[in-house]
Design a protein around this motif. Structure first.
Motif, PDB file in Angstrom:
ATOM      1  N   HIS A 254       0.837  -1.199   0.000  1.00 29.87           N
ATOM      2  CA  HIS A 254       0.000   0.000   0.000  1.00 29.87           C
ATOM      3  C   HIS A 254       0.877   1.256   0.000  1.00 29.87           C
ATOM      4  CE1 HIS A 254      -3.590  -2.385   0.818  1.00 29.87           C
ATOM      5  NE2 HIS A 254      -2.901  -3.025   1.743  1.00 29.87           N
ATOM      6  N   PRO A 255       0.407   2.329  -0.637  1.00 32.06           N
ATOM      7  CA  PRO A 255       1.175   3.583  -0.587  1.00 32.06           C
ATOM      8  C   PRO A 255       1.217   4.119   0.839  1.00 32.06           C
ATOM      9  CG  PRO A 255      -0.966   3.942  -1.611  1.00 32.06           C
ATOM     10  CD  PRO A 255      -0.834   2.469  -1.427  1.00 32.06           C
ATOM     11  N   ASP A 256       2.405   4.402   1.331  1.00 35.04           N
ATOM     12  CA  ASP A 256       2.560   4.886   2.706  1.00 35.04           C
ATOM     13  C   ASP A 256       2.774   6.392   2.757  1.00 35.04           C
ATOM     14  OD1 ASP A 256       3.148   4.074   5.674  1.00 35.04           O
ATOM     15  OD2 ASP A 256       4.793   5.432   5.113  1.00 35.04           O
ATOM     16  N   LYS A 257       3.514   6.909   1.781  1.00 32.13           N
ATOM     17  CA  LYS A 257       3.741   8.356   1.732  1.00 32.13           C
ATOM     18  C   LYS A 257       4.220   8.766   0.352  1.00 32.13           C
ATOM     19  CE  LYS A 257       6.740   8.394   5.198  1.00 32.13           C
ATOM     20  NZ  LYS A 257       7.061   6.991   5.516  1.00 32.13           N
ATOM     21  N   VAL A 258       3.925  10.014   0.012  1.00 34.09           N
ATOM     22  CA  VAL A 258       4.463  10.649  -1.192  1.00 34.09           C
ATOM     23  C   VAL A 258       5.290  11.844  -0.745  1.00 34.09           C
ATOM     24  CG1 VAL A 258       3.889  12.001  -3.252  1.00 34.09           C
ATOM     25  CG2 VAL A 258       2.650   9.889  -2.762  1.00 34.09           C
ATOM     26  N   ILE A 259       6.459  12.002  -1.329  1.00 35.67           N
ATOM     27  CA  ILE A 259       7.360  13.091  -0.959  1.00 35.67           C
ATOM     28  C   ILE A 259       7.724  13.870  -2.216  1.00 35.67           C
ATOM     29  CG2 ILE A 259       9.568  13.697   0.111  1.00 35.67           C
ATOM     30  CD1 ILE A 259       9.442  10.869   1.451  1.00 35.67           C
ATOM     31  N   CYS A 260       7.610  15.184  -2.131  1.00 33.13           N
ATOM     32  CA  CYS A 260       8.045  16.018  -3.256  1.00 33.13           C
ATOM     33  C   CYS A 260       8.662  17.303  -2.721  1.00 33.13           C
ATOM     34  CB  CYS A 260       6.896  16.307  -4.222  1.00 33.13           C
ATOM     35  SG  CYS A 260       5.404  16.958  -3.466  1.00 33.13           S
ATOM     36  N   PHE A 261       9.238  18.080  -3.630  1.00 30.31           N
ATOM     37  CA  PHE A 261      10.076  19.194  -3.210  1.00 30.31           C
ATOM     38  C   PHE A 261       9.759  20.472  -3.975  1.00 30.31           C
ATOM     39  CE2 PHE A 261      12.366  15.138  -3.360  1.00 30.31           C
ATOM     40  CZ  PHE A 261      12.633  14.942  -2.013  1.00 30.31           C
ATOM     41  N   GLU A 262      10.015  21.585  -3.302  1.00 38.17           N
ATOM     42  CA  GLU A 262       9.992  22.895  -3.958  1.00 38.17           C
ATOM     43  C   GLU A 262      11.410  23.448  -3.916  1.00 38.17           C
ATOM     44  OE1 GLU A 262       8.693  27.419  -2.843  1.00 38.17           O
ATOM     45  OE2 GLU A 262       7.301  25.827  -2.268  1.00 38.17           O
ATOM     46  N   LEU A 263      11.937  23.805  -5.076  1.00 40.14           N
ATOM     47  CA  LEU A 263      13.295  24.318  -5.144  1.00 40.14           C
ATOM     48  C   LEU A 263      13.316  25.842  -5.014  1.00 40.14           C
ATOM     49  CD1 LEU A 263      13.624  21.427  -6.170  1.00 40.14           C
ATOM     50  CD2 LEU A 263      15.292  22.278  -7.815  1.00 40.14           C
ATOM     51  N   SER A 265      14.607  29.786  -6.077  1.00 41.52           N
ATOM     52  CA  SER A 265      14.400  30.494  -7.348  1.00 41.52           C
ATOM     53  C   SER A 265      15.449  30.145  -8.397  1.00 41.52           C
ATOM     54  CB  SER A 265      14.398  32.014  -7.107  1.00 41.52           C
ATOM     55  OG  SER A 265      15.605  32.427  -6.487  1.00 41.52           O
ATOM     56  N   GLN A 266      16.639  29.696  -7.955  1.00 43.62           N
ATOM     57  CA  GLN A 266      17.677  29.284  -8.904  1.00 43.62           C
ATOM     58  C   GLN A 266      17.542  27.810  -9.298  1.00 43.62           C
ATOM     59  OE1 GLN A 266      18.739  31.421  -6.177  1.00 43.62           O
ATOM     60  NE2 GLN A 266      18.459  33.008  -7.737  1.00 43.62           N
ATOM     61  N   GLN A 267      16.536  27.140  -8.713  1.00 43.19           N
ATOM     62  CA  GLN A 267      16.290  25.726  -8.992  1.00 43.19           C
ATOM     63  C   GLN A 267      17.512  24.865  -8.659  1.00 43.19           C
ATOM     64  OE1 GLN A 267      13.032  24.501 -10.465  1.00 43.19           O
ATOM     65  NE2 GLN A 267      12.720  26.410  -9.347  1.00 43.19           N
ATOM     66  N   LYS A 268      18.197  25.205  -7.558  1.00 46.17           N
ATOM     67  CA  LYS A 268      19.398  24.477  -7.165  1.00 46.17           C
ATOM     68  C   LYS A 268      19.212  23.718  -5.856  1.00 46.17           C
ATOM     69  CE  LYS A 268      22.069  25.827 -10.587  1.00 46.17           C
ATOM     70  NZ  LYS A 268      22.542  24.859 -11.597  1.00 46.17           N
ATOM     71  N   THR A 269      18.662  24.400  -4.847  1.00 46.12           N
ATOM     72  CA  THR A 269      18.521  23.785  -3.528  1.00 46.12           C
ATOM     73  C   THR A 269      17.045  23.725  -3.120  1.00 46.12           C
ATOM     74  OG1 THR A 269      18.945  25.948  -2.529  1.00 46.12           O
ATOM     75  CG2 THR A 269      20.808  24.443  -2.713  1.00 46.12           C
ATOM     76  N   ILE A 270      16.763  22.911  -2.106  1.00 47.83           N
ATOM     77  CA  ILE A 270      15.387  22.648  -1.685  1.00 47.83           C
ATOM     78  C   ILE A 270      14.970  23.639  -0.607  1.00 47.83           C
ATOM     79  CG2 ILE A 270      13.829  20.914  -0.686  1.00 47.83           C
ATOM     80  CD1 ILE A 270      16.061  18.845  -1.556  1.00 47.83           C
ATOM     81  N   GLN A 271      13.858  24.340  -0.836  1.00 47.83           N
ATOM     82  CA  GLN A 271      13.381  25.255   0.201  1.00 47.83           C
ATOM     83  C   GLN A 271      12.141  24.728   0.929  1.00 47.83           C
ATOM     84  OE1 GLN A 271      12.864  28.998  -1.785  1.00 47.83           O
ATOM     85  NE2 GLN A 271      10.844  28.489  -2.611  1.00 47.83           N
ATOM     86  N   ARG A 272      11.462  23.748   0.317  1.00 47.12           N
ATOM     87  CA  ARG A 272      10.347  23.119   1.034  1.00 47.12           C
ATOM     88  C   ARG A 272      10.246  21.633   0.665  1.00 47.12           C
ATOM     89  NH1 ARG A 272       4.737  26.267   1.399  1.00 47.12           N
ATOM     90  NH2 ARG A 272       4.944  26.519  -0.858  1.00 47.12           N
ATOM     91  N   ILE A 273       9.947  20.829   1.678  1.00 51.25           N
ATOM     92  CA  ILE A 273       9.730  19.398   1.497  1.00 51.25           C
ATOM     93  C   ILE A 273       8.297  19.101   1.912  1.00 51.25           C
ATOM     94  CG2 ILE A 273      10.442  17.072   2.189  1.00 51.25           C
ATOM     95  CD1 ILE A 273      13.149  18.326   3.036  1.00 51.25           C
ATOM     96  N   PHE A 274       7.574  18.372   1.070  1.00 49.11           N
ATOM     97  CA  PHE A 274       6.184  18.021   1.364  1.00 49.11           C
ATOM     98  C   PHE A 274       6.083  16.504   1.513  1.00 49.11           C
ATOM     99  CE2 PHE A 274       6.132  21.639  -1.677  1.00 49.11           C
ATOM    100  CZ  PHE A 274       5.744  22.630  -0.780  1.00 49.11           C
ATOM    101  N   ILE A 275       5.501  16.063   2.620  1.00 51.22           N
ATOM    102  CA  ILE A 275       5.293  14.636   2.860  1.00 51.22           C
ATOM    103  C   ILE A 275       3.803  14.398   3.065  1.00 51.22           C
ATOM    104  CG2 ILE A 275       5.848  12.651   4.309  1.00 51.22           C
ATOM    105  CD1 ILE A 275       8.451  14.001   5.083  1.00 51.22           C
ATOM    106  N   ILE A 276       3.186  13.684   2.132  1.00 49.61           N
ATOM    107  CA  ILE A 276       1.747  13.418   2.204  1.00 49.61           C
ATOM    108  C   ILE A 276       1.558  12.004   2.717  1.00 49.61           C
ATOM    109  CG2 ILE A 276      -0.438  13.366   0.943  1.00 49.61           C
ATOM    110  CD1 ILE A 276       2.515  15.008  -0.727  1.00 49.61           C
ATOM    111  N   ARG A 277       0.932  11.865   3.909  1.00 48.71           N
ATOM    112  CA  ARG A 277       0.759  10.558   4.537  1.00 48.71           C
ATOM    113  C   ARG A 277      -0.708  10.202   4.762  1.00 48.71           C
ATOM    114  NH1 ARG A 277       3.216   7.975   9.094  1.00 48.71           N
ATOM    115  NH2 ARG A 277       2.759   6.245   7.675  1.00 48.71           N
ATOM    116  N   ASN A 278      -1.589  11.186   4.739  1.00 45.60           N
ATOM    117  CA  ASN A 278      -3.011  10.910   4.962  1.00 45.60           C
ATOM    118  C   ASN A 278      -3.461   9.815   3.989  1.00 45.60           C
ATOM    119  OD1 ASN A 278      -5.821  10.902   5.099  1.00 45.60           O
ATOM    120  ND2 ASN A 278      -5.976  13.107   5.342  1.00 45.60           N
TER     121      ASN A 278
END
Length: 288
Positions: A254-263, A265-278
């Protein structure tokens, strides 16, 4: 036109509007399904059927959003949209990828009022002219321009509306998957901005942080802590989340979590991490 033909022709387009308006795949699917069930108008008499259906679905979404805002106040922890997940190697329909709104931008849209969101989505995601937006929302063109301007000021961001898949995004996903397997997050932590924010949504149904976790040191401690507790046991797979590379964890089939990122403005480093577990927001995800 027969109802079945109508549905096959317009369902993908109407779903794409509803999903961007609601941030929920389940609600968007239900909304479109109900629209066709209740479609009693003689469609042969409608001059522009696509415009008519877009108007109906947009206004239904507005009604839904106005009531949903009250329910959202009772939600446990941060609320995140339902992610659209495709297998990484699966080709996506060009029309849908052209209109896909990035996951990070979908979250940002939640800062807008329902009417601001409607105008902004129609204008930015679907390139509607103001006169067409005015027709859909039964407002003046001048008013729609003002609403759009107000929405832009509220968002106040350089974040691209549409997702950008770059080699850097691929490297970030690969780095996270490697870290989740080895337990060594140092390489991944180096990709974070100092003021990075991690947001997790469990909906009160599974364990998740009840508040956003802010800054590099705390996010690092959180990831190492949950890893030590076995949070990433299972398959951790690269997938496409709202048009951009992300991660799906599968546990016991079963799917346990989805993780994605927001980079940044230079699209180099991660400024936000989203973890969807519901689990309610993961049940539509196909398991490879």
């Amino acid at each position: 036109m027969e109802l079945d033909t109508l549905y096959k022709t317009y369902q993908p387009y109407l779903f794409s509007i509803a999903y961007r308006m609601l941030g929920s795949i389940t609600d968007a699917e239900d909304m479109v399904h109900d629209l066709f069930l209740q479609l009693k108008t003689d469609t042969n008499q409608i001059k522009d059927l696509k415009a008519y259906l877009a108007k109906v679905i947009t206004n239904r979404c507005l009604t839904f959003l106005n009531s949903a805002r009250k329910r959202r106040e009772l939600y446990t922890g941060p609320w995140l949209p339902e992610p659209q997940v495709h297998q990484a190697e699966q080709p996506l329909d060009k029309m849908l990828t052209d209109e896909t709104v990035s996951y990070a931008f979908l979250i940002l849209l939640d800062h807008l009022s329902p009417i601001e969101r409607a105008v902004f989505v129609l204008r930015e995601a679907f390139s509607y002219e103001y006169r067409d937006i005015a027709e859909i929302l039964e407002k003046s063109e001048v008013n729609c321009r003002k609403i759009y301007s107000r929405a832009k000021k509220k968002l106040n961001t350089d974040l691209p509306v549409h997702p950008k898949n770059t080699r850097q995004v691929d490297l970030i996903a690969e780095s996270f998957i490697k870290a989740s397997v080895t337990g060594n997050f140092e390489e991944f932590i180096d990709l974070l901005t100092e003021d990075v924010v991690l947001i997790s949504d469990g909906g009160g149904k599974v364990p998740a942080a009840l508040n956003p976790i802010v800054n590099k040191q705390r996010v690092s401690a959180f990831l190492k802590g949950v890893t030590a507790k076995g949070s990433f046991i299972g398959e951790v797979l690269p997938v496409i989340v709202n048009g951009q590379k992300g991660i799906l964890q599968v546990k016991e089939g079963h799917p346990d979590k989805v993780i994605c990122f927001e980079l940044d403005s230079q699209q180099k480093t991660i400024q936000r991490i989203f973890i969807i577990r519901n689990p309610d927001k993961l049940k539509h995800i196909p398991i490879p």
